[in-house]
Scaffold this motif. Structure first.
Motif, PDB file in Angstrom:
ATOM      1  N   UNK A   1       0.794  -1.225   0.065  1.00 42.56           N
ATOM      2  CA  UNK A   1       0.121  -0.111  -0.054  1.00 42.56           C
ATOM      3  C   UNK A   1       0.960   1.247   0.162  1.00 42.56           C
ATOM      4  N   UNK A   2       0.282   2.345  -0.492  1.00 41.18           N
ATOM      5  CA  UNK A   2       1.142   3.396  -0.524  1.00 41.18           C
ATOM      6  C   UNK A   2       0.017   4.651  -0.551  1.00 41.18           C
ATOM      7  N   UNK A   3       0.523   5.884   0.520  1.00 37.82           N
ATOM      8  CA  UNK A   3      -0.098   7.007   0.736  1.00 37.82           C
ATOM      9  C   UNK A   3       0.872   8.281   0.399  1.00 37.82           C
ATOM     10  N   UNK A   4       0.206   9.362  -0.440  1.00 33.69           N
ATOM     11  CA  UNK A   4       1.115  10.360  -0.901  1.00 33.69           C
ATOM     12  C   UNK A   4       0.065  11.518  -0.381  1.00 33.69           C
ATOM     13  N   UNK A   5       0.725  12.694   0.399  1.00 30.56           N
ATOM     14  CA  UNK A   5      -0.120  13.601   0.752  1.00 30.56           C
ATOM     15  C   UNK A   5       0.633  14.862   0.601  1.00 30.56           C
ATOM     16  N   UNK A   6       0.002  15.969   0.397  1.00 32.31           N
ATOM     17  CA  UNK A   6       0.346  17.441   0.499  1.00 32.31           C
ATOM     18  C   UNK A   6      -0.465  18.306   0.889  1.00 32.31           C
ATOM     19  N   UNK A   7       0.023  19.241   1.890  1.00 32.74           N
ATOM     20  CA  UNK A   7      -0.778  20.436   2.212  1.00 32.74           C
ATOM     21  C   UNK A   7      -0.483  21.510   1.713  1.00 32.74           C
ATOM     22  N   UNK A   8      -1.424  22.387   0.708  1.00 36.47           N
ATOM     23  CA  UNK A   8      -1.132  23.483   0.086  1.00 36.47           C
ATOM     24  C   UNK A   8      -1.885  24.542   0.849  1.00 36.47           C
ATOM     25  N   UNK A   9      -1.038  25.786   1.158  1.00 35.28           N
ATOM     26  CA  UNK A   9      -1.592  26.931   1.768  1.00 35.28           C
ATOM     27  C   UNK A   9      -1.235  27.974   1.019  1.00 35.28           C
ATOM     28  N   UNK A  10      -2.201  29.018   1.178  1.00 35.25           N
ATOM     29  CA  UNK A  10      -1.977  30.466   0.586  1.00 35.25           C
ATOM     30  C   UNK A  10      -2.971  31.263   1.088  1.00 35.25           C
ATOM     31  N   UNK A  11      -2.624  32.648   0.909  1.00 40.96           N
ATOM     32  CA  UNK A  11      -3.535  33.743   1.323  1.00 40.96           C
ATOM     33  C   UNK A  11      -4.128  34.357   0.131  1.00 40.96           C
ATOM     34  N   UNK A  12      -5.322  34.866   0.169  1.00 41.78           N
ATOM     35  CA  UNK A  12      -6.121  35.643  -1.002  1.00 41.78           C
ATOM     36  C   UNK A  12      -6.231  36.865  -0.430  1.00 41.78           C
ATOM     37  N   UNK A  13      -5.677  37.918  -0.949  1.00 44.44           N
ATOM     38  CA  UNK A  13      -5.781  39.298  -0.470  1.00 44.44           C
ATOM     39  C   UNK A  13      -6.233  40.170  -1.798  1.00 44.44           C
ATOM     40  N   UNK A  14      -7.622  40.890  -1.434  1.00 41.48           N
ATOM     41  CA  UNK A  14      -8.108  41.561  -2.287  1.00 41.48           C
ATOM     42  C   UNK A  14      -7.411  43.271  -2.687  1.00 41.48           C
ATOM     43  N   UNK A  15      -7.558  43.349  -4.096  1.00 37.82           N
ATOM     44  CA  UNK A  15      -7.130  44.798  -4.251  1.00 37.82           C
ATOM     45  C   UNK A  15      -8.007  45.662  -3.585  1.00 37.82           C
ATOM     46  N   UNK A  16      -7.585  47.113  -3.747  1.00 37.02           N
ATOM     47  CA  UNK A  16      -8.402  48.388  -2.959  1.00 37.02           C
ATOM     48  C   UNK A  16      -9.805  48.227  -3.961  1.00 37.02           C
ATOM     49  N   UNK A  17     -10.847  48.510  -3.106  1.00 33.29           N
ATOM     50  CA  UNK A  17     -12.084  48.705  -3.642  1.00 33.29           C
ATOM     51  C   UNK A  17     -12.393  47.327  -4.156  1.00 33.29           C
ATOM     52  N   UNK A  18     -12.005  46.220  -3.798  1.00 34.14           N
ATOM     53  CA  UNK A  18     -12.532  44.935  -4.411  1.00 34.14           C
ATOM     54  C   UNK A  18     -12.827  44.076  -3.088  1.00 34.14           C
ATOM     55  N   UNK A  19     -13.755  43.111  -3.282  1.00 32.41           N
ATOM     56  CA  UNK A  19     -14.258  42.144  -2.138  1.00 32.41           C
ATOM     57  C   UNK A  19     -14.431  40.832  -2.789  1.00 32.41           C
ATOM     58  N   UNK A  20     -13.912  39.750  -2.027  1.00 32.25           N
ATOM     59  CA  UNK A  20     -14.115  38.644  -2.377  1.00 32.25           C
ATOM     60  C   UNK A  20     -15.459  37.907  -2.257  1.00 32.25           C
ATOM     61  N   UNK A  21     -16.128  37.225  -3.245  1.00 31.23           N
ATOM     62  CA  UNK A  21     -17.310  36.734  -2.859  1.00 31.23           C
ATOM     63  C   UNK A  21     -17.359  35.236  -3.001  1.00 31.23           C
ATOM     64  N   UNK A  22     -16.200  34.586  -3.606  1.00 33.65           N
ATOM     65  CA  UNK A  22     -16.179  33.196  -3.890  1.00 33.65           C
ATOM     66  C   UNK A  22     -14.863  32.832  -4.047  1.00 33.65           C
ATOM     67  N   UNK A  23     -14.341  31.626  -3.974  1.00 29.55           N
ATOM     68  CA  UNK A  23     -13.238  30.910  -4.333  1.00 29.55           C
ATOM     69  C   UNK A  23     -13.477  29.613  -4.887  1.00 29.55           C
ATOM     70  N   UNK A  24     -13.335  29.241  -5.987  1.00 30.22           N
ATOM     71  CA  UNK A  24     -13.795  27.828  -6.401  1.00 30.22           C
ATOM     72  C   UNK A  24     -12.318  26.932  -6.811  1.00 30.22           C
ATOM     73  N   UNK A  25     -12.488  25.663  -6.492  1.00 32.40           N
ATOM     74  CA  UNK A  25     -11.260  24.700  -6.656  1.00 32.40           C
ATOM     75  C   UNK A  25     -11.719  23.680  -7.546  1.00 32.40           C
ATOM     76  N   UNK A  26     -10.555  23.211  -8.424  1.00 32.85           N
ATOM     77  CA  UNK A  26     -10.877  22.208  -9.270  1.00 32.85           C
ATOM     78  C   UNK A  26      -9.763  21.456  -9.593  1.00 32.85           C
TER      79      UNK A  26
END
Length: 256
Positions: free
Chosen positions: A84-109
């Motif tokens: 048997x075998x298992x492979x994992x990876x934890x991916x991290x990041x921050x999403x920061x909006x530009x001036x006068x912008x607001x984040x309404x959704x983040x989609x992943x695929x």
């Protein structure tokens, strides 16, 4: 202790130190850095594997518009015979909006394929991705306000499935895809900073006379933003209550 024994002991101690230092270095996250987008920035992009310390499976991303694209290299799990075998990876990041912008959704695929072989016996592969998101900043009446709001954990669904069995799905190669959104629309465009953590896992298991292989080949993130124009839409009553609780907690902590 003779001089020869002392030399041997010192050599072993030095080797042990080198091994410990190497393991410590390998266990450090692989940092890719910051990547600017059209209306947001991806900041602090990094990954870390507990199954294969020091391995960078996702690699550095590319960004077009507000979409971030990864083309994983050797992000796979394989097994042959009784194994048997298992492979994992934890991916991290921050999403920061530009001036006068607001984040309404983040989609992943993401997408990949799996191969099962064998004339008799069982083999299995699985893919799993869990998304954790934390809102870290809100634009409240034009003021950027630090907060800490943990959103409900999202378990990514996969099509046609996320687990494959030789006795059910048969031998051969099959593709799979997955997708999931993090919906922030309830905050009315007030979200300006979101921390993201994705736990990605592939597993393969087989018995004598069979083999199993699964690989992740593509992973994407797309951020949807709105123009606030300096005027922030009114939040819902639920959001107001959540924000109030967060701010009250911060005030109490400061007074202590």
């Amino acid at each position: 202790m003779s001089r020869l024994q002392l030399i041997r002991f010192s050599s072993l101690a030095l080797l042990a130190s080198i091994v410990l230092i190497t393991r410590g270095a390998n266990a450090s996250p692989i940092v890719y850095g910051a990547f600017p987008g059209a209306t947001i920035d991806y900041v602090g992009v990094q990954e870390e594997s507990s199954s294969d310390p020091g391995s960078g499976f996702f690699g550095a991303p590319t960004v077009a518009g507000d979409a971030m694209d990864f083309n994983p290299q050797a992000f796979a799990a394989s097994s042959s015979g009784l194994n048997s075998d298992i492979t994992d990876s934890n991916l991290q990041f921050m999403v920061t909006a530009h001036a006068n912008k607001g984040i309404t959704a983040i989609s992943f695929a993401e997408a990949g394929d799996t191969t099962l072989t064998g004339l008799a016996g069982q083999a299995q592969t699985t893919v799993g991705t869990i998304i954790n998101a934390e809102i870290q900043e809100l634009n409240i009446a034009g003021v950027l306000t630090p907060v800490s709001i943990n959103l409900p954990q999202v378990v990514m669904p996969f099509a046609p499935k996320g687990s494959f069995l030789l006795t059910i799905d048969g031998a051969g190669t099959k593709g799979w895809t997955g997708g999931a959104p993090v919906d922030l629309s309830a905050y009315g465009g007030q979200v300006t900073k979101v921390g993201i953590s994705l736990d990605n896992t592939l597993t393969a298991a087989s018995v004598a006379g069979t083999s199993a292989f699964i690989q992740k080949k593509d992973a994407d993130a797309l951020v949807i933003t709105v123009i606030t124009g300096g005027r922030i839409p009114e939040p819902s009553s639920v959001v107001i209550a959540m924000i109030g609780a967060v701010l009250c907690g911060a005030i109490v902590r400061r007074r202590k």
